[in-house]
Design an enzyme around this catalytic site. Structure first.
Site: not given
Length: 199
Positions: A33, A35, A38, A107
């Site tokens: 996800g 930055s 969470g 990623s």
């Protein structure tokens, strides 16, 4: 070439034996996800929830691996790809050790995540997509990175001037605007399908 002189050594103890002692299968839970989405918080909370249930775990976090394993890497596209490659190889070894490995990395590219999936035996890679709107990530901005990116002080920042390719079919989808508690409950429920936890 040096690679020609390197042979994989199979040890007497294997993953199956370690899993038998641990009482649960080994696998990778890969959080991805933006930055501030969470993912690190959720990965940490899930690890704690698994630990108290007797599951043998280890959490690989982006910042932590850059203190040692990947301390020689910068943040160019090539270096970021190498960072993820190394993490994938470490995760593979930890699965062989019989652990449930949790990772929290942006990623951003599907192809990179697929390469990691291909390293792990089928059915042992669980992709968790923490889908948090960019505006919420920017409001959180725990490290002040979005502010720097918007000011032009940080380049190739995912979500601002570098793309993020969201998973098309993640094993687990999480709405990043939901509470940590509800997300962990959803994760624990989903993991029953992987025989980590009793049904």
């Amino acid at each position: 070439m040096a690679q020609e002189n390197i042979v994989w050594h199979s040890h007497v103890l294997d993953r199956v034996q370690r899993e038998s002692v641990n009482g649960h299968p080994a696998l990778v839970i890969w959080f991805t996800g933006l930055s501030g989405s969470g993912k690190s918080t959720l990965a940490g909370a899930l690890e704690q929830a698994l630990f108290v249930r007797g599951i043998k775990t280890y959490l690989l976090d982006g910042d932590n691996v850059r203190h040692g394993l990947c301390s020689d890497l910068g943040f160019s596209e090539i270096d970021r790809q190498e960072n993820i490659r190394r993490v994938g190889e470490v995760a593979k070894l930890m699965v062989d050790a019989g652990l449930v490995v949790l990772t929290a990395f942006i990623s951003p590219h599907r192809a990179e995540r697929q390469k990691i999936r291909n390293l792990i035996e089928e059915g042992r890679f669980i992709e968790v997509y923490v889908d948090t709107p960019l505006e919420i990530c920017e409001l959180r901005d725990p490290k002040g990175l979005y502010k720097k990116a918007r000011a032009g002080e940080l380049h190739n920042f995912t979500g601002i001037d570098a793309d993020y390719e969201a998973p098309e079919q993640p094993e687990i989808y999480l709405d990043g605007s939901q509470s940590v508690e509800s997300s962990v409950e959803k994760l624990l429920f989903a993991l029953k399908n992987y025989e980590i936890l009793p049904t």
